[in-house]
Design an enzyme around this catalytic site. Structure first.
Site, short mmCIF file in Angstrom:
data_model
loop_
_atom_site.label_atom_id
_atom_site.label_comp_id
_atom_site.label_asym_id
_atom_site.label_seq_id
_atom_site.Cartn_x
_atom_site.Cartn_y
_atom_site.Cartn_z
N ARG A 4 -34.07 12.67 22.59
CA ARG A 4 -33.64 13.83 23.37
C ARG A 4 -33.40 15.00 22.42
O ARG A 4 -32.55 14.91 21.54
CB ARG A 4 -32.35 13.49 24.12
CG ARG A 4 -31.72 14.65 24.85
CD ARG A 4 -30.44 14.21 25.58
NE ARG A 4 -29.89 15.31 26.35
CZ ARG A 4 -28.78 15.98 26.03
NH1 ARG A 4 -28.08 15.67 24.95
NH2 ARG A 4 -28.36 16.96 26.79
N HIS A 28 -29.77 24.24 25.67
CA HIS A 28 -28.59 23.68 25.00
C HIS A 28 -27.86 24.84 24.33
O HIS A 28 -27.70 24.87 23.11
CB HIS A 28 -28.98 22.57 24.03
CG HIS A 28 -27.87 21.61 23.70
ND1 HIS A 28 -27.97 20.25 23.87
CD2 HIS A 28 -26.62 21.83 23.23
CE1 HIS A 28 -26.83 19.67 23.49
NE2 HIS A 28 -26.00 20.60 23.09
N GLU A 59 -24.72 20.45 29.65
CA GLU A 59 -23.30 20.79 29.74
C GLU A 59 -23.05 22.23 30.16
O GLU A 59 -22.43 23.01 29.42
CB GLU A 59 -22.59 20.52 28.41
CG GLU A 59 -22.65 19.08 27.97
CD GLU A 59 -21.68 18.76 26.85
OE1 GLU A 59 -20.90 19.63 26.44
OE2 GLU A 59 -21.68 17.60 26.40
N ASN A 87 -22.81 13.17 29.53
CA ASN A 87 -22.32 13.15 28.15
C ASN A 87 -20.86 12.74 28.19
O ASN A 87 -20.07 13.36 28.92
CB ASN A 87 -22.44 14.53 27.51
CG ASN A 87 -23.89 14.95 27.32
OD1 ASN A 87 -24.80 14.16 27.53
ND2 ASN A 87 -24.10 16.19 26.93
N TYR A 116 -17.41 11.53 25.81
CA TYR A 116 -16.73 11.30 24.52
C TYR A 116 -15.34 10.71 24.68
O TYR A 116 -14.97 9.80 23.97
CB TYR A 116 -16.67 12.60 23.70
CG TYR A 116 -18.06 13.04 23.29
CD1 TYR A 116 -18.64 12.53 22.13
CD2 TYR A 116 -18.82 13.90 24.07
CE1 TYR A 116 -19.92 12.88 21.75
CE2 TYR A 116 -20.11 14.25 23.71
CZ TYR A 116 -20.67 13.74 22.55
OH TYR A 116 -21.94 14.07 22.20
N GLU A 120 -25.44 11.59 26.00
CA GLU A 120 -24.70 11.74 24.75
C GLU A 120 -23.49 10.83 24.76
O GLU A 120 -22.77 10.76 25.76
CB GLU A 120 -24.18 13.18 24.54
CG GLU A 120 -25.21 14.17 24.12
CD GLU A 120 -24.62 15.57 23.89
OE1 GLU A 120 -23.44 15.69 23.53
OE2 GLU A 120 -25.38 16.54 24.10
C1 GCO Z 1 -22.72 18.65 23.79
C2 GCO Z 1 -22.89 18.75 22.76
C3 GCO Z 1 -23.23 18.49 21.41
C4 GCO Z 1 -22.00 18.35 20.62
C5 GCO Z 1 -21.35 17.02 20.88
C6 GCO Z 1 -20.11 16.80 20.08
O1 GCO Z 1 -23.71 18.63 24.51
O2 GCO Z 1 -21.49 18.67 23.91
O3 GCO Z 1 -23.39 19.96 23.02
O4 GCO Z 1 -23.96 19.58 21.10
O5 GCO Z 1 -22.32 18.46 19.30
O6 GCO Z 1 -21.00 16.93 22.21
O7 GCO Z 1 -19.15 17.76 20.40
#
Ligand code: GCO
Length: 467
Positions: free
Chosen positions: A86, A130, A175, A303, A305, A372
């Site tokens: 990706r 992006h 995002e 995505n 985290y 992600e």
């Molecule tokens: C996202 C991100 C990445 C970041 C990652 C870590 O899509 O958020 O854009 O570009 O680097 O999430 O913060």
């Protein structure tokens, strides 16, 4: 080595056949070559050159020099055995002013990238946006202006024409929450504006831009998978008290449903309109817009985290510039317990499971891609040249275990893209945060596989996780 050591550890959590194992990157974070071959500045070039906006004054001018090392980087992916890659396309590289004809050299770079991926047996997954808006479009008003959505539709048409026959999956936007609310709401990201109204207008125009791009892609590349990537917030209320549940509802509205509802249901969330009434009447949403935003798509990218834990606001006044339009003064954010990454983000794989199971229930029939997931740690090459990153391996193992559990419970997850292939430019943190499974020495551009890269290659080869 004894015979016993040589026996492969048993794979206990097997993923479905055909599961897509990928890595992810983004143009501005890795490419560099910021003013080569006709590329003009994006809002991130301007922002990163503005003193005080990015740590250490770092910019994406050179980044990981991927523009010149693309073949080497594909070679790394081939060694890892990934099935999918990706990447994102830099709009100002192919259509420098955001209008008019494409620049051939810019298109050629992405043509070469896609062709080399296909030769390596790796499926190209291309993101159109992006976050690197051509600066000229920002000067004309940026995403709060409706015209930007139409310019994006035009750019999508150019890319569909150039690569529509070769890209397996198109992601319109990455995002849009960050781009709208950090970019125009609290100013932490480019272009650094701070206006709640501008952020809500931007959010709507992102939905519109997405829908217009879907129309273009569908027409030109009918066989391709068309997708959208959201950083959905796994919102957890502190308790089941009505005030805490209301805080979670507000964040769900402006963090998740502001995109999910227009895209999957062709409507705006009623409660968001109510919550944001002090700031806007949403009159920038025109008749017919929600039919465009709801153009059917083939999958949703997520995505993830860490989770977002909220409670009713405590009496202390909330900071004046918040990226959460409609939630200020009503919501407090609480630290989640547990270990942290170098971003100070909590490590909490359960949040990913919760999100996947929610989407299973809310969006039945929509295949999911984890576009992600990953973690930053303070990695370095030791004297022997090795980069040992056991915390990252642990983070990835826990999150893939959560994905496996969601699959077992009926979530239709089709693939996992590890963020990120390479250490790169981490937005407002510059090069101070390392998310890669491949270490980059930014002085020499030397790439070194971290232990996590070898671990990931093993997971891909066995199609699952060892005990
Ligand atoms: C996202 C991100 C990445 C970041 C990652 C870590 O899509 O958020 O854009 O570009 O680097 O999430 O913060």
């Amino acid at each position: 080595m004894t015979a016993l050591d040589a026996r492969p550890a048993t794979t206990t959590l097997r993923f479905p056949t055909g599961f897509r194992w990928g890595t992810a990157t983004a143009a501005y974070q890795i490419e560099g070559a910021a003013s080569e071959d006709g590329r003009t500045p994006s809002i991130w070039d301007t922002f990163s050159r503005t003193p005080g906006k990015v740590r250490n004054g770092d910019t994406g001018d050179v980044a990981a020099d991927h523009y010149h090392r693309m073949s080497e980087d594909i070679g790394l992916m081939r060694r890892l055995g990934v099935t999918d890659y990706r990447f994102s396309i830099a709009w100002p590289r192919v259509q420098p002013t955001g209008r008019g004809p494409a620049v051939q050299k810019g298109l050629d770079f992405y043509r070469r990238l896609v062709d080399e991926l296909l030769e390596a047996g790796i499926r190209p997954v291309a993101t159109l946006y992006h976050w690197d808006l051509p600066q000229e479009l920002e000067d004309a008003g940026g995403w709060p202006e409706r015209d930007t959505a139409y310019r994006f539709g035009e750019y999508a048409a150019i890319m569909a024409e150039a690569l529509g026959d070769r890209v397996a999956t198109w992601t319109t936007l990455n995002e849009p929450w960050c781009a709208a609310f950090l970019g125009y709401g609290n100013g932490e990201h480019a272009p650094g504006r701070t206006s709640a109204l501008a952020s809500l207008r931007a959010a709507h125009h992102f939905n519109l831009a997405h829908g217009l791009a879907v129309g273009q892609l569908r027409g030109t590349a009918p066989a391709a998978e068309i997708s959208l990537t959201l950083n959905l917030h796994a919102v957890r209320p502190r308790s089941n008290a009505p005030e805490d549940l209301d805080a979670a509802r507000r964040i769900d509205a402006v963090g998740n449903r502001v995109f999910l509802d227009p895209v999957f249901h062709g409507r705006l969330p009623e409660d968001l309109i109510h919550d944001t009434a002090p700031v806007t009447d949403w009159s920038f949403v025109l008749d017919g817009d929600l039919d465009i935003t709801a153009a059917p798509i083939d999958s949703l990218g997520i995505n993830y985290y860490s989770p977002t834990v909220v409670a009713a606001a405590s009496p202390s006044p909330s900071p004046s510039s918040s990226p959460w339009a409609g939630a200020e003064g009503h919501v407090s954010f609480l630290p989640a317990p547990g270990p942290r990454t170098a971003m100070n983000w909590p490590v909490d794989a359960e949040g990913l499971y919760e999100l996947l199971v929610r989407l299973r229930d809310d969006l039945p029939g929509v295949p999911l891609l984890i576009t992600e997931n990953g973690a930053a740690y303070d990695d370095y090459a030791d004297p022997s040249g090795a980069v040992k990153d056991p915390e990252r391996v642990e983070y990835l193992h826990a999150h893939l275990t959560a994905v496996h559990r969601a699959l077992a419970d009926g979530a239709d997850v089709r693939g996992y893209f590890l963020w990120s292939l390479l250490d790169n430019f981490e937005w407002a943190y510059g090069y101070s945060k390392r998310f890669g499974i491949v270490h980059v020495d930014f002085a020499t551009q030397r790439r070194t596989l971290k232990d996590s890269a070898r671990w990931y290659a093993d997971i891909i080869a066995r199609g699952g996780l060892p005990a």
